[in-house]
Design a protein around this motif. Sequence first.
Motif, PDB file in Angstrom:
ATOM      1  N   THR A 208       0.843  -1.194   0.000  1.00  0.00           N
ATOM      2  CA  THR A 208       0.000   0.000   0.000  1.00  0.00           C
ATOM      3  C   THR A 208       0.877   1.243   0.000  1.00  0.00           C
ATOM      4  OG1 THR A 208      -1.660  -1.190   1.275  1.00  0.00           O
ATOM      5  CG2 THR A 208      -1.830   1.204   1.228  1.00  0.00           C
ATOM      6  N   THR A 209       1.928   1.219   0.838  1.00  0.00           N
ATOM      7  CA  THR A 209       2.856   2.339   0.909  1.00  0.00           C
ATOM      8  C   THR A 209       3.940   2.167  -0.142  1.00  0.00           C
ATOM      9  OG1 THR A 209       2.466   2.506   3.281  1.00  0.00           O
ATOM     10  CG2 THR A 209       4.396   3.630   2.422  1.00  0.00           C
ATOM     11  N   LEU A 210       4.044   3.128  -1.055  1.00  0.00           N
ATOM     12  CA  LEU A 210       5.033   3.051  -2.126  1.00  0.00           C
ATOM     13  C   LEU A 210       6.111   4.109  -1.977  1.00  0.00           C
ATOM     14  CD1 LEU A 210       2.723   2.324  -5.183  1.00  0.00           C
ATOM     15  CD2 LEU A 210       4.090   0.719  -3.839  1.00  0.00           C
ATOM     16  N   GLN A 211       6.051   4.879  -0.905  1.00  0.00           N
ATOM     17  CA  GLN A 211       7.093   5.854  -0.633  1.00  0.00           C
ATOM     18  C   GLN A 211       7.162   6.069   0.867  1.00  0.00           C
ATOM     19  OE1 GLN A 211       5.135   9.062  -2.824  1.00  0.00           O
ATOM     20  NE2 GLN A 211       5.040  10.219  -0.927  1.00  0.00           N
ATOM     21  N   PRO A 212       8.352   6.450   1.392  1.00  0.00           N
ATOM     22  CA  PRO A 212       8.468   6.672   2.836  1.00  0.00           C
ATOM     23  C   PRO A 212       7.556   7.802   3.299  1.00  0.00           C
ATOM     24  CG  PRO A 212      10.616   6.526   1.793  1.00  0.00           C
ATOM     25  CD  PRO A 212       9.614   6.638   0.688  1.00  0.00           C
ATOM     26  N   VAL A 213       6.971   7.623   4.468  1.00  0.00           N
ATOM     27  CA  VAL A 213       6.116   8.643   5.079  1.00  0.00           C
ATOM     28  C   VAL A 213       6.703   8.978   6.438  1.00  0.00           C
ATOM     29  CG1 VAL A 213       3.816   9.187   5.969  1.00  0.00           C
ATOM     30  CG2 VAL A 213       4.068   7.807   3.893  1.00  0.00           C
ATOM     31  N   VAL A 214       6.910  10.265   6.707  1.00  0.00           N
ATOM     32  CA  VAL A 214       7.471  10.697   7.984  1.00  0.00           C
ATOM     33  C   VAL A 214       6.384  11.392   8.792  1.00  0.00           C
ATOM     34  CG1 VAL A 214       9.189  12.117   9.149  1.00  0.00           C
ATOM     35  CG2 VAL A 214       9.786  10.940   7.021  1.00  0.00           C
ATOM     36  N   GLY A 215       6.144  10.898  10.015  1.00  0.00           N
ATOM     37  CA  GLY A 215       5.174  11.501  10.914  1.00  0.00           C
ATOM     38  C   GLY A 215       5.848  12.075  12.145  1.00  0.00           C
ATOM     39  N   VAL A 216       5.268  13.104  12.707  1.00  0.00           N
ATOM     40  CA  VAL A 216       5.795  13.738  13.916  1.00  0.00           C
ATOM     41  C   VAL A 216       4.943  13.312  15.106  1.00  0.00           C
ATOM     42  CG1 VAL A 216       6.303  15.924  15.071  1.00  0.00           C
ATOM     43  CG2 VAL A 216       6.629  15.713  12.585  1.00  0.00           C
ATOM     44  N   VAL A 217       5.581  12.743  16.114  1.00  0.00           N
ATOM     45  CA  VAL A 217       4.897  12.314  17.329  1.00  0.00           C
ATOM     46  C   VAL A 217       5.139  13.365  18.406  1.00  0.00           C
ATOM     47  CG1 VAL A 217       4.617  10.477  19.032  1.00  0.00           C
ATOM     48  CG2 VAL A 217       5.293   9.912  16.678  1.00  0.00           C
ATOM     49  N   GLU A 218       4.063  13.953  18.913  1.00  0.00           N
ATOM     50  CA  GLU A 218       4.158  15.021  19.897  1.00  0.00           C
ATOM     51  C   GLU A 218       4.016  14.451  21.308  1.00  0.00           C
ATOM     52  OE1 GLU A 218       4.754  18.104  19.196  1.00  0.00           O
ATOM     53  OE2 GLU A 218       4.253  18.366  17.065  1.00  0.00           O
ATOM     54  N   PHE A 219       4.874  14.958  22.220  1.00  0.00           N
ATOM     55  CA  PHE A 219       4.795  14.608  23.626  1.00  0.00           C
ATOM     56  C   PHE A 219       4.559  15.889  24.427  1.00  0.00           C
ATOM     57  CE2 PHE A 219       7.819  11.735  21.537  1.00  0.00           C
ATOM     58  CZ  PHE A 219       7.184  10.529  21.727  1.00  0.00           C
ATOM     59  N   ASP A 221       5.496  18.905  27.243  1.00  0.00           N
ATOM     60  CA  ASP A 221       6.668  19.711  27.529  1.00  0.00           C
ATOM     61  C   ASP A 221       7.457  20.038  26.254  1.00  0.00           C
ATOM     62  OD1 ASP A 221       8.318  21.166  29.187  1.00  0.00           O
ATOM     63  OD2 ASP A 221       9.645  19.476  29.628  1.00  0.00           O
ATOM     64  N   PHE A 222       6.740  20.201  25.151  1.00  0.00           N
ATOM     65  CA  PHE A 222       7.326  20.606  23.872  1.00  0.00           C
ATOM     66  C   PHE A 222       8.341  19.596  23.333  1.00  0.00           C
ATOM     67  CE2 PHE A 222       6.183  24.524  26.114  1.00  0.00           C
ATOM     68  CZ  PHE A 222       5.304  25.082  25.193  1.00  0.00           C
ATOM     69  N   ARG A 223       8.173  18.340  23.696  1.00  0.00           N
ATOM     70  CA  ARG A 223       9.058  17.298  23.172  1.00  0.00           C
ATOM     71  C   ARG A 223       8.374  16.593  22.006  1.00  0.00           C
ATOM     72  NH1 ARG A 223      13.197  15.406  26.199  1.00  0.00           N
ATOM     73  NH2 ARG A 223      12.762  13.226  25.738  1.00  0.00           N
ATOM     74  N   ARG A 224       9.199  16.126  21.068  1.00  0.00           N
ATOM     75  CA  ARG A 224       8.663  15.449  19.893  1.00  0.00           C
ATOM     76  C   ARG A 224       9.712  14.517  19.306  1.00  0.00           C
ATOM     77  NH1 ARG A 224       7.907  19.792  15.176  1.00  0.00           N
ATOM     78  NH2 ARG A 224       6.375  20.572  16.679  1.00  0.00           N
ATOM     79  N   CYS A 225       9.308  13.684  18.368  1.00  0.00           N
ATOM     80  CA  CYS A 225      10.236  12.879  17.583  1.00  0.00           C
ATOM     81  C   CYS A 225       9.592  12.606  16.233  1.00  0.00           C
ATOM     82  CB  CYS A 225      10.617  11.571  18.287  1.00  0.00           C
ATOM     83  SG  CYS A 225       9.317  10.315  18.293  1.00  0.00           S
ATOM     84  N   THR A 226      10.391  12.188  15.275  1.00  0.00           N
ATOM     85  CA  THR A 226       9.880  11.859  13.948  1.00  0.00           C
ATOM     86  C   THR A 226      10.020  10.363  13.717  1.00  0.00           C
ATOM     87  OG1 THR A 226      12.052  12.408  13.009  1.00  0.00           O
ATOM     88  CG2 THR A 226      10.350  14.109  12.928  1.00  0.00           C
ATOM     89  N   VAL A 227       8.998   9.790  13.106  1.00  0.00           N
ATOM     90  CA  VAL A 227       8.968   8.350  12.824  1.00  0.00           C
ATOM     91  C   VAL A 227       8.722   8.164  11.333  1.00  0.00           C
ATOM     92  CG1 VAL A 227       7.833   6.159  13.317  1.00  0.00           C
ATOM     93  CG2 VAL A 227       8.082   7.867  15.125  1.00  0.00           C
ATOM     94  N   ALA A 228       9.529   7.325  10.699  1.00  0.00           N
ATOM     95  CA  ALA A 228       9.405   7.082   9.265  1.00  0.00           C
ATOM     96  C   ALA A 228       8.764   5.723   9.015  1.00  0.00           C
ATOM     97  CB  ALA A 228      10.768   7.143   8.584  1.00  0.00           C
ATOM     98  N   ASP A 229       7.721   5.715   8.202  1.00  0.00           N
ATOM     99  CA  ASP A 229       7.088   4.471   7.753  1.00  0.00           C
ATOM    100  C   ASP A 229       7.787   4.047   6.466  1.00  0.00           C
ATOM    101  OD1 ASP A 229       5.485   2.413   6.866  1.00  0.00           O
ATOM    102  OD2 ASP A 229       3.821   3.715   6.273  1.00  0.00           O
ATOM    103  N   ILE A 230       8.655   3.051   6.582  1.00  0.00           N
ATOM    104  CA  ILE A 230       9.395   2.563   5.421  1.00  0.00           C
ATOM    105  C   ILE A 230       8.550   1.520   4.707  1.00  0.00           C
ATOM    106  CG2 ILE A 230      11.566   1.561   4.619  1.00  0.00           C
ATOM    107  CD1 ILE A 230      11.805   4.251   6.098  1.00  0.00           C
TER     108      ILE A 230
END
Length: 348
Positions: A208-219, A221-230
């Motif tokens: 279904t996924t034919l290209q990488p998708v990058v999402g931002v996960v919010e926590f 205290d203004f903390r976050r990280c990025t997660v890539a769906d390969i």
Amino acid sequence: MFIDHIRIFAKAGDGGNGHVSFRREKFVPRGGPDGGDGGHGGHVKLIVDPSTDNLRSYHYDPKLLAENGQHGGRYKCTGRSGKVKIGRVPPGTVVYRANAATMQEAVQMERSDEGIDLEPIADLTDNGQEFILCHGGIGGKGNTNFKSATNQTPTEFTPGTEGEGGVYYLELRRIADAGLVGFPNAGKSTLIGKLSHAHPKVASYPFTTLQPVVGVVEFGDFRRCTVADIPGLIEGAHENRGLGHEFLRHITRCRVLMFVIDMAGSEGRDPISDLEILRREVREYDEELAAFPWMIVANKMDLEGSEELLQAFRDRFPKQTIIPISAEEETGLDELRAYLNETVAYRA
């Protein structure tokens, strides 16, 4: 259309020639030299643009050509320098140069893929980062520069130098803190959609996924990280089977690899075998990548038989972090977010 690697031709501007002339005015019939210098050729420059997420623009126009410098003029006028040609690239772009002895050879390389030797020359990761891909030529000197006590009427000048140019390869490697790795239909797209605000396509058929998708996960205290769906790997991906190299390049920058496993075996595969195959594909592709920190996301725990398979999985991999979840039912996601917050999150 998503383009994550492409070949381009770049050529900086040539320097303008110096000018030879002598001052000739009313009542000044035999004035001295007044030839001006040539202008410098424009550079070809790459700039990292965070609003650009792929290399699609170069698919339609794979050339970056800067302006030549103008020739020098009379009255000691210096020629105008050529304008800089700017190419915008997304963060995570690696630049390679195809080695060519002459410009003619570079042009031939542009038309053929045979016998091209690539050399990495830049790794562009930071927003706003600039890199001069090709330096412009230097403007030549006019005859004014050659005047001396013994040579009052010089006719010497120097031509402008040729600007750099050649064939270059741009390769995008997505930057993310964590990369989701798994077989097709393991539930990666559903998971990243639940964790972040990304909206990947979700369906019940493979790839279904034919290209990488990058999402931002919010926590908090203004903390976050990025997660890539390969996109889903298949066995033999390290040999470029399926779309192997097209996908594996995007996890080389992740700080942690998250192997998403269908713990219910709903596709008729064994979870333990799935992980062993995925780990082998990563190791065969890049030994250094295999040494990255990694953990296991045991997905589809809402399906029948998943609990028994999870226990066997824990027995087989007792030292690895395993977080059981159901992305579809949104269970276990709080524990997964806590893991991400502890291991890869940063203050925005």
